[in-house]
Design an enzyme around this catalytic site. Structure first.
Site, PDB file in Angstrom:
ATOM      1  N   CYS A 177       0.864  -1.189   0.000  1.00  0.00           N
ATOM      2  CA  CYS A 177       0.000   0.000   0.000  1.00  0.00           C
ATOM      3  C   CYS A 177       0.892   1.228   0.000  1.00  0.00           C
ATOM      4  O   CYS A 177       1.679   1.437   0.938  1.00  0.00           O
ATOM      5  CB  CYS A 177      -0.910  -0.002   1.224  1.00  0.00           C
ATOM      6  SG  CYS A 177      -1.900   1.513   1.371  1.00  0.00           S
ATOM      7  N   GLN A 271      -4.973   9.948  15.870  1.00  0.00           N
ATOM      8  CA  GLN A 271      -4.894  10.437  14.500  1.00  0.00           C
ATOM      9  C   GLN A 271      -3.957   9.558  13.667  1.00  0.00           C
ATOM     10  O   GLN A 271      -2.888   9.166  14.139  1.00  0.00           O
ATOM     11  CB  GLN A 271      -4.416  11.883  14.483  1.00  0.00           C
ATOM     12  CG  GLN A 271      -5.429  12.872  15.042  1.00  0.00           C
ATOM     13  CD  GLN A 271      -6.580  13.125  14.087  1.00  0.00           C
ATOM     14  OE1 GLN A 271      -6.514  12.815  12.899  1.00  0.00           O
ATOM     15  NE2 GLN A 271      -7.653  13.708  14.620  1.00  0.00           N
ATOM     16  N   TYR A 300     -15.390  14.510  23.771  1.00  0.00           N
ATOM     17  CA  TYR A 300     -14.989  13.416  22.880  1.00  0.00           C
ATOM     18  C   TYR A 300     -13.460  13.326  22.957  1.00  0.00           C
ATOM     19  O   TYR A 300     -12.763  13.332  21.941  1.00  0.00           O
ATOM     20  CB  TYR A 300     -15.452  13.657  21.444  1.00  0.00           C
ATOM     21  CG  TYR A 300     -16.868  14.194  21.314  1.00  0.00           C
ATOM     22  CD1 TYR A 300     -17.964  13.329  21.268  1.00  0.00           C
ATOM     23  CD2 TYR A 300     -17.108  15.569  21.261  1.00  0.00           C
ATOM     24  CE1 TYR A 300     -19.263  13.827  21.154  1.00  0.00           C
ATOM     25  CE2 TYR A 300     -18.404  16.066  21.147  1.00  0.00           C
ATOM     26  CZ  TYR A 300     -19.475  15.196  21.090  1.00  0.00           C
ATOM     27  OH  TYR A 300     -20.749  15.694  20.988  1.00  0.00           O
ATOM     28  N   CYS A 395     -13.623  16.096  11.245  1.00  0.00           N
ATOM     29  CA  CYS A 395     -13.124  15.272  10.137  1.00  0.00           C
ATOM     30  C   CYS A 395     -14.144  15.174   9.011  1.00  0.00           C
ATOM     31  O   CYS A 395     -13.886  14.527   8.006  1.00  0.00           O
ATOM     32  CB  CYS A 395     -12.765  13.876  10.645  1.00  0.00           C
ATOM     33  SG  CYS A 395     -14.162  12.973  11.349  1.00  0.00           S
TER      34      CYS A 395
END
Length: 442
Positions: A177, A271, A300, A395
């Site tokens: 990848c 992240q 959060y 996001c």
């Protein structure tokens, strides 16, 4: 009389002009009959042959892939990844666009979502209209940043590790990848036989040498002996409760950000881009300008990234309350912030826990909600607390725009908005909005 079955249009091809980019990694086009097409692997202004991948006659829209480019945009390049393209890996959306063009497309999406869902312009939110690349990611066309520190591989029927095709459970076997971080690639996941596994997630921590794999066995399958090219901790997903349990090594990885080390348990949120945590902490702190002795909320809060940054800057007389729903993340946050006696972490959903705290006023608020956003009820509650500044980390530009609209109705305006390209080659983008109360009489 029985209604005629609706005819599927999958496989039908249309020659179309490609219109503007839309939220979700595709562009908008229309058939000659006026039916809307969401077309992947295209760019605005192109003329392409689009083959329908989902949809039927009379549907509100069809999904399609550009399978032939009749007239290419100047920003088109040949995809560097051999697994990108129609019907192939669904992990990247914009491999066929120059890096600068990708960022412009993301800026267009943010601009459109702000206008459509909040009635706001870039000028209204103090945004210069740019999406900023992370440090080290500004590469020439044809080069790909190796940024993805967590990769979840699916496993096909032959035991090969791969990635899922777009909107499909089918697996595209790969041998590498391109956007995987070096710490993931060096494990050699793609070179092993994973028969009996449904998925293999690889995690390479930033700032430490910690590596972890999380194995999800198919029902009844036994775990393989994991021998990779680097030392790793091994976890497994329980097929009964979906919980993640330790098999070998540490049950966490150590991440580094803002001069602190954070323990992140298996399956915990951190992240994915190696520069993201520091980039976002810097943007949030520059926007909030914390003062000694202030009271702050971190909602959060995950494993405590922003709570730790706030506690550092608020000093011994300041206080931070973090709220997080994940049990393991709360345990990690309490461990990570144990040196700060005036930091408290509560477990539960923000909309349930915050009203129970009895807090009626705060100085600063940070919220980093999941993709669905915070919602009107939570925004209204936060707006009632009188914070002098609020930092909203998002996001998803659509959820951000909706919530900014709610904040405006509740008496807050956006002072600045910044956008960061922390997910190169994909349609995802991270934003930080700084809000402040509207001055009375203005």
């Amino acid at each position: 009389m029985q209604a005629e079955p609706t005819k599927s249009l999958v496989g039908e091809e249309y020659e179309v002009e490609i219109g503007p980019v839309a939220h979700g990694g595709h562009c908008i086009a229309r058939t000659s009959e006026g039916q809307v097409l969401f077309v992947r692997h295209a760019l605005p202004g192109e003329r392409v042959v689009a083959r329908v991948t989902e949809g039927e006659e009379g549907a509100r829209f069809l999904r399609a892939d550009a399978v032939e480019i009749l007239q290419a945009a100047k920003d088109r390049i040949e995809a560097p990844c051999p697994y990108a393209g129609p019907g192939r890996c669904g992990g990247c959306d914009w491999q066929h666009a120059k890096p600068g063009a990708q960022r412009r497309l993301k800026a267009d999406v943010i601009t459109e979502q702000l206008r459509r869902l909040a009635g706001l312009t870039p000028e209204d939110v103090g945004w210069d209209g740019t999406v900023v690349p992370a440090e080290g990611d500004k590469l020439p066309a044809g080069q790909v940043p190796q940024w993805r520190t967590r990769v979840q591989y699916a496993v096909d029927a032959d035991g090969n590790a791969g990635l899922r095709r777009h909107r499909s459970h089918e697996v595209e076997p790969i041998d590498h990848c391109m956007i995987a971080a070096a710490g993931v690639s060096e494990l050699g996941i793609e070179d092993r036989d994973w028969s009996g596994m449904a998925s293999v997630e690889a995690i390479a921590a930033t700032g430490s040498q910690d590596r972890m794999v999380i194995l999800e066995p198919k029902p009844g399958a036994r775990l393989p002996l994991v021998e990779l090219d680097r030392p790793v901790s091994v976890m497994r997903v329980d097929e009964k409760d979906g919980g993640i349990h330790r098999v070998h090594g540490r049950a966490f990885v150590r991440e580094r950000a803002d001069d602190h080390t954070y323990r992140v348990g298996s399956g915990g949120f951190w992240q994915v881009h190696p520069k993201a945590a520091d980039t976002l902490v810097k943007a949030v702190m520059q926007g909030l300008l914390p003062r000694k002795g202030e009271m702050a909320l971190d909602l959060y809060c995950g494993v405590g990234l922003f709570a730790g940054a706030l506690a550092d800057r608020l000093g011994e007389k300041g206080a931070v309350l973090g709220i997080e729903s994940g049990k393991r993340a709360v345990e990690d946050a309490r461990h990570n912030l144990a040196d700060f006696p005036r930091v408290r972490i509560e477990q539960g959903k923000v909309e349930s826990v915050l009203p129970r705290t009895g807090i009626t006023d705060v100085d600063l608020i940070v919220l980093d909600p999941p993709r669905a956003g915070a919602g009107r009820r939570t925004v209204d509650h936060l707006s009632s607390l009188g914070a002098r500044r609020i930092a909203y980390v998002a996001c998803d530009p659509a959820a951000l725009a909706r919530d900014l609209g709610y904040f405006r109705e509740a008496g807050y305006r956006v002072r600045t908005l910044r956008a960061f390209d922390l997910f190169p080659m994909t349609h995802h983008v991270e934003c930080v909005a700084i809000l402040e109360p509207v001055a009375k009489g203005s």
